[in-house]
Design an enzyme around this catalytic site. Structure first.
Site, PDB file in Angstrom:
ATOM      1  N   GLU A 216       0.890  -1.170   0.000  1.00  0.00           N
ATOM      2  CA  GLU A 216       0.000   0.000   0.000  1.00  0.00           C
ATOM      3  C   GLU A 216       0.917   1.206   0.000  1.00  0.00           C
ATOM      4  O   GLU A 216       1.539   1.525   1.014  1.00  0.00           O
ATOM      5  CB  GLU A 216      -0.859   0.028   1.274  1.00  0.00           C
ATOM      6  N   CYS A 250      -2.176   9.201   2.248  1.00  0.00           N
ATOM      7  CA  CYS A 250      -1.849   8.659   0.923  1.00  0.00           C
ATOM      8  C   CYS A 250      -2.916   9.015  -0.097  1.00  0.00           C
ATOM      9  O   CYS A 250      -2.623   9.123  -1.289  1.00  0.00           O
ATOM     10  CB  CYS A 250      -1.676   7.150   1.008  1.00  0.00           C
TER      11      CYS A 250
END
Ligand code: NDP
Length: 486
Positions: A216, A250
């Site tokens: 991720e 993110c």
């Protein structure tokens, strides 16, 4: 390569987790649920303490510490303890009854073993818990490496889990060298959340060691504003998308792409909404991160970018909510992850130009389209290269356990949360039970009866129908005669 002491610490944690895992996996799912529920209650019972540590380590506003980290953890335990057993249950397999009579099959889900969880500092509670809760429920052990910037959050969580689950949870304190040592320590799966640069190193090492790595990674999300968007809500939503957690997310919005027909009315609203957040944005968590964002702002100014709000911070002031426009696409702020409360604005002539701008990016985490016309927004949004598409919102779904958090391209291909995450946190175990008494038609001796049967099967596969089934049955009887020597 980590030094011997660091490697030995990681190896010891791995050995302890591995030793505890078998007994943990041997428990029923219901028993693991009971233990996890108790750990979840302990974590929520200590929410005030955890929130204090979070604020001290990250500087987040208290409300954001709760909203971004702690509240979602409560939902995680409710979701996995409530639905996990269903998702982990066996799947009945379809075995062709005519060609393979007397057989029953199922696919069970087994834990992979020990999962190494390497996490960053931006959501030091929510991110590791999203991986650890389903991993543990599935019967795995975990070895958890929190960021050196937020070690106390990590240790506090691990201690609450250990109080109820024991040695099946291990925590490793230390910096990147400890993360690298954990990669070497021989986990069955590495779940890495962090920067694209470090992720590439971890994935390369994982490949060399034969360990699968879920990644991720970073993002540079676009928000696309169409000419029929609800302008006021869109401005406030995008301002939140850029600025929340000081942009250290993110999936924060880093590129705002606006339809030309609405730019004159929308941009003043966006600037107003951004400026309204100014007194709520904390300092970036590390000096290193601040230096990256400040360098991007300096580069944007040098490249002739126009400041819509914010800009270069004065002296030691924090980076404020900042928007640049008229930037060339090779500017760092256009290309590289900012991880600060800053974004680029580009005005585009039409839907195709908006799409081209959105896809001019190596990352592919989230994307949002803001429009009053949902079918149009969906049609455009599905052509954006991203793992997640939000219509008239952005990023909040990280807190929804039933939705996968997933990227593509430079954002990594890992899946966190949702039943889909169990596909890598477990492995399939095929179990087939056979009640057939006769030898199988495909066993020896080979010969014309086998060939005749196989041809009949292919004819049936091609045309189906009663006649083809009857032909197969006749060929099967002939084959059985051969096999029984009659
Ligand atoms: P880093 O990649 O620097 O660090 C992530 C983790 O890896 C930390 O625990 C770090 O330890 C550890 N680490 C550092 N070096 C190594 C190594 N060689 N081997 C193994 N582990 C190592 O990321 P940041 O902490 O700076 O986090 C920010 C990044 O994370 C941003 O790019 C952000 O986009 C991304 N992110 C992605 C998310 C997603 O779901 N896609 C969610 C949240 C963040 P230490 O910190 O102690 O050095």
């Amino acid at each position: 390569m980590a030094d011997d002491g660091v490697q030995a610490t990681a190896d010891t944690a791995m050995a302890r987790a591995r030793a505890a895992q078998e007994a943990w996996a041997a428990r029923s799912v219901a028993s693991r649920v009971r233990k996890l529920k108790a750990a979840g209650e302990a974590i929520l019972g200590g929410a005030e303490t955890l929130a204090e540590i979070l604020v001290e380590e990250t500087g987040k506003p208290l409300g954001e510490a709760y909203a971004g980290d702690i509240v979602g953890v409560g939902d995680l335990f409710t979701y996995w303890c409530g639905h996990g057993a269903t998702h982990l249950g066996p799947r009945k397999a379809r075995i062709p009854a005519l060609d393979m009579p007397g057989k029953k099959g199922r696919v069970e889900r087994e834990p992979v073993g020990v999962v190494a969880v390497i996490s960053p500092w931006n959501y030091p509670v929510a991110l590791p818990m999203r991986v650890m809760v389903p991993a543990l429920l599935a019967g795995n052990a975990v070895v958890f490496k929190p960021s050196e910037i937020t070690p106390r959050c990590g240790v506090w969580l691990a201690e609450r889990l250990q109080e109820h689950l024991g040695e099946v949870v291990q925590v490793l304190e230390g910096d990147g060298a400890m993360g690298a040592a954990l990669v070497e320590a021989g986990a069955d799966l590495i779940h890495f959340t962090g920067s694209t640069a470090t992720g590439a190193k971890v994935a390369a090492r994982g490949a060399a060691l034969g360990i699968p790595v879920e990644m991720e990674l970073g993002g540079k999300d676009p928000a696309i504003v169409l000419d029929d968007a609800m302008l006021d809500r869109t401005a406030r939503g995008i301002a939140w998308g850029v600025v929340h957690n000081a942009g250290q997310d993110c999936a924060s919005i880093e590129r705002v792409l606006v339809h030309a027909d609405v730019a004159d009315r929308f941009l003043p609203l966006l600037v107003e909404a951004m400026n309204a957040t100014a007194d709520q944005v904390p300092e970036l968590v590390t000096a290193r991160q601040k230096a990256i964002v400040v360098a991007q702002i300096e580069d944007a100014i040098a490249q002739g970018g126009r400041v819509l709000c914010g800009g270069l911070p004065e002296g030691d002031a924090p980076v404020g909510p900042t928007l640049f426009t008229d930037l060339p696409r090779d500017a760092a702020m256009w290309r590289e992850e900012s991880f600060g409360p800053v974004a680029v604005v580009e005005v585009c002539a039409d839907d195709e130009a908006l799409l081209e701008a959105a896809n001019d990016c190596t990352y592919g985490l989230g994307a949002s389209v803001w429009s009053g016309d949902v079918p149009r927004a969906c049609a455009l949004g599905k052509r954006v290269r991203s793992g997640m598409l939000w219509i008239n919102n952005h990023a909040f779904t990280g807190a929804v356990p039933d939705l996968p958090w997933v990227g593509r391209g430079g954002s990594g291909h890992g899946i966190t949360s949702s039943p889909e995450a169990l596909l890598h946190l477990t492995r399939p175990r095929v179990v087939v039970l056979d009640k057939a008494k006769a030898p199988e038609p495909w066993w020896y001796p080979y010969g014309p009866s086998l060939e005749g049967l196989m041809r009949a099967v292919v004819t049936r596969q091609r045309s189906g129908g009663l006649m083809a089934t009857l032909s197969t049955l006749r060929a099967l009887m002939a084959r059985n005669k051969t096999l029984s020597g009659r």
